[in-house]
Design an enzyme around this catalytic site. Structure first.
Site, PDB file in Angstrom:
ATOM      1  N   ASP A 177      26.934 -14.834  18.210  1.00  0.00           N
ATOM      2  CA  ASP A 177      25.686 -15.615  18.126  1.00  0.00           C
ATOM      3  C   ASP A 177      24.837 -15.324  19.466  1.00  0.00           C
ATOM      4  O   ASP A 177      23.627 -15.255  18.924  1.00  0.00           O
ATOM      5  CB  ASP A 177      26.178 -17.015  18.182  1.00  0.00           C
ATOM      6  CG  ASP A 177      24.993 -17.930  18.074  1.00  0.00           C
ATOM      7  OD1 ASP A 177      24.294 -17.747  17.315  1.00  0.00           O
ATOM      8  OD2 ASP A 177      24.944 -19.007  18.777  1.00  0.00           O
ATOM      9  N   LYS A 182      10.040 -14.361  25.448  1.00  0.00           N
ATOM     10  CA  LYS A 182       9.997 -15.520  26.232  1.00  0.00           C
ATOM     11  C   LYS A 182       9.151 -14.585  27.474  1.00  0.00           C
ATOM     12  O   LYS A 182       9.481 -13.547  27.771  1.00  0.00           O
ATOM     13  CB  LYS A 182      11.301 -15.963  27.059  1.00  0.00           C
ATOM     14  CG  LYS A 182      11.733 -16.815  25.794  1.00  0.00           C
ATOM     15  CD  LYS A 182      13.087 -17.479  26.288  1.00  0.00           C
ATOM     16  CE  LYS A 182      13.862 -18.315  25.362  1.00  0.00           C
ATOM     17  NZ  LYS A 182      13.077 -19.605  25.281  1.00  0.00           N
ATOM     18  N   HIS A 189      21.023 -11.530  22.372  1.00  0.00           N
ATOM     19  CA  HIS A 189      20.188 -11.837  23.626  1.00  0.00           C
ATOM     20  C   HIS A 189      20.697 -11.402  24.785  1.00  0.00           C
ATOM     21  O   HIS A 189      19.903 -10.451  25.496  1.00  0.00           O
ATOM     22  CB  HIS A 189      20.260 -13.212  23.628  1.00  0.00           C
ATOM     23  CG  HIS A 189      19.823 -14.180  22.492  1.00  0.00           C
ATOM     24  ND1 HIS A 189      18.719 -13.765  21.532  1.00  0.00           N
ATOM     25  CD2 HIS A 189      20.333 -15.303  21.982  1.00  0.00           C
ATOM     26  CE1 HIS A 189      18.765 -14.572  20.518  1.00  0.00           C
ATOM     27  NE2 HIS A 189      19.563 -15.624  21.050  1.00  0.00           N
TER      28      HIS A 189
END
Length: 515
Positions: free
Chosen positions: A264, A211, A269
């Protein structure tokens, strides 16, 4: 140009002037093989990203895309699937001439992962493309498949000779998360992958790192003298990293049940975002230099204890999302009534370095929260002395620099300002930078950048073995602690998580931001 002996042979566009920074690198001759072309990731992200790269002129004329699946398709059938995916999900408007150029290089191989003959056919197809499309023996293999299928596919790639390169060629493999489910499984997975592909040819995809806003962290920190003097424990009170989603898990029980929010999102992240914020300035933006600094940070990152007080987990219950009533996780299709899968996770960390000693780092993620947002908030200490009456600063909070990763990409600085009028009243105000307003060019999708980096052999935005294993080392004690405890605390859908998460910060006199 990279040394071909390292398996990284970069094609250089002869028309490109190295001094012209406006023109990005263009991938050299190559073919990309996607395993799992029938899945949502391939249809919604990978195929559109390939078309968008072609639209931007970043793929070579002979670029070829090969799909591998059990469907009874021929080349034209697969091309139609790609076309439908492109028209539905491409970022850049559809143009026939671009599509025709992409379609010329599309091929399909039918087979199962344990089908030796199918991999022989795949090898023959790639060899034909090397001749017909001048792909040069440069092949990338994208494993858009469940991790349980990795070993058999990797073994087939090795046995068929597809993983072996000749002089001046390269072979690369792309792996999607999750990278294991704990430290032991991550080490086992890494060993399986590295038996076939050397570590420098392995690209582990974390789409968040593609990103624009995440990459802008490096520019914000290291291109500006403004922030560096205060980017430390002398001035920073704490850091909050949030990834909140307003959607539930209906239809995703097969993937999510037993995985949970921490595995997850936090393991990959959020810990990667922490590393970008906390790392020291690299010697250069060479991939190895960036990875070195991230590894240093993750090596110094530790859990704050006791875990009963410094972590929180929850599971969404029925409530309202906007104006719509929604059910709780235990009433979602596929989830058992006694599921202990957490849909909210929060942990407290410390980075044990001179720069960050004593600064708590709060990481949280959750489903069915108040809104969809990902942000990093660097919250500063209050001024040591305020020459104002208390009534003048009743509405003054702490200064903060907030990096908005999604959906409204940008940066906000919160500071105190006098309210207009005859009295002295100080209140928080925001100074805002928005990508959408500052730049006319739209940001590329994360997968565009990441796929291009794979084809160029640039691993800057891809976690290496050490990063993956260090992340699990940090998270494993939390997962073990939760596994030994009771069920996650219920929280009402549409709120900002369980009460225990608020108490987690409240014990130190802090509170979560409400984005």
């Amino acid at each position: 140009m990279a040394d071909p002996a390292d398996g990284v042979a970069e094609w250089v566009n002869p028309l490109r002037d190295e001094r012209d920074k406006r023109v990005p690198h263009i991938a050299g001759p190559c073919a990309l093989v996607i395993f799992g072309v029938t899945g949502d990731l391939a249809r919604k992200k990978l195929m559109p990203a390939i078309y968008d790269l072609a639209s931007r002129g970043l793929l070579p004329p002979g670029f070829s895309l090969v799909g591998f699946a059990r469907r009874d398709w021929d080349h034209e059938d697969f091309a139609q699937v790609v076309l439908e995916a492109v028209k539905a999900h491409s970022r850049i408007g559809f143009r026939d001439e671009i599509w025709e150029r992409v379609a010329e290089g599309i091929r399909f191989v039918r087979g199962a992962f344990d089908d030796d003959d199918a991999f022989v056919k795949l090898a023959e197809t790639l060899a034909d493309l090397d001749v017909e499309r001048s792909t040069g023996g440069n092949h990338a293999f994208y494993l858009s498949i469940p991790p349980g299928a990795f070993p058999v596919v990797l073994e087939q790639l090795s046995k068929s000779g597809l993983a072996k390169r000749e002089e001046g060629q390269w072979r690369r493999v792309v792996i999607e998360k999750p990278f294991g489910h704990d430290l032991a499984s991550a080490k086992e997975l890494n060993a399986v992958v590295n038996r076939v592909f050397p570590e420098e040819t392995v690209f582990r995809i974390d789409h968040y790192l593609g990103k624009e806003t995440v990459q802008n962290i490096l520019a914000l920190r290291f291109a500006n003298q403004l922030f560096d003097p205060i980017w430390n424990a002398h001035y920073v009170d704490h850091v909050q990293i949030t990834m909140a989603e307003d959607i539930g898990l209906g239809g995703r029980a097969g993937y999510y049940d037993g995985i949970g929010a921490a595995r997850d999102v936090i393991q990959n992240h959020l810990l990667q975002l922490l590393a970008f914020i906390a790392m020291e300035e690299p010697v250069s933006f060479n991939p190895s230099e960036l990875q070195t600094e991230k590894i240093k940070v993750l090596s110094a990152t530790k859990l704050v204890e006791p875990l009963d007080e410094t972590t929180a987990r929850g599971q969404y219950a029925a409530g309202w999302q906007g104006s719509e009533p929604v059910v709780g996780l235990l009433d979602e299709e596929g989830f058992s009534k006694d599921s202990r899968t957490e849909t909210y996770a929060a942990i407290t960390l410390e980075v044990d370095t001179r720069r960050w000693a004593g600064v708590p780092w709060y990481l949280r993620t959750g489903k069915r929260l108040g809104r969809r947002v990902t942000e990093i908030a660097v919250v500063f200490k209050r001024a040591p002395h305020l020459p104002f009456d208390q009534t003048m600063t009743e509405e003054l909070g702490q200064n903060a620099l907030v990096i908005r990763v999604q959906p409204d990409e940008g940066v906000t600085i919160r500071f105190g300002s006098k309210v207009p009028g005859s009295g002295m009243e100080v209140r928080d105000v925001n100074m805002d930078f928005s990508y959408g307003e500052a730049f006319t060019e739209s940001s590329p999708e994360a997968y565009e950048r990441l796929i291009l980096d794979v084809l160029l052999g640039v691993p800057s935005l891809f976690p290496v073995n050490a990063e993956v294993e260090l992340s699990w080392r940090i998270l494993d004690p939390v997962l073990d602690h939760w596994a030994a405890g009771g069920k996650p605390e219920p929280y009402e859908s549409g709120t900002w998580g369980p009460h225990s998460a608020d108490e987690m910060l409240g014990r130190t006199g802090r509170e979560w931001r409400r984005p």
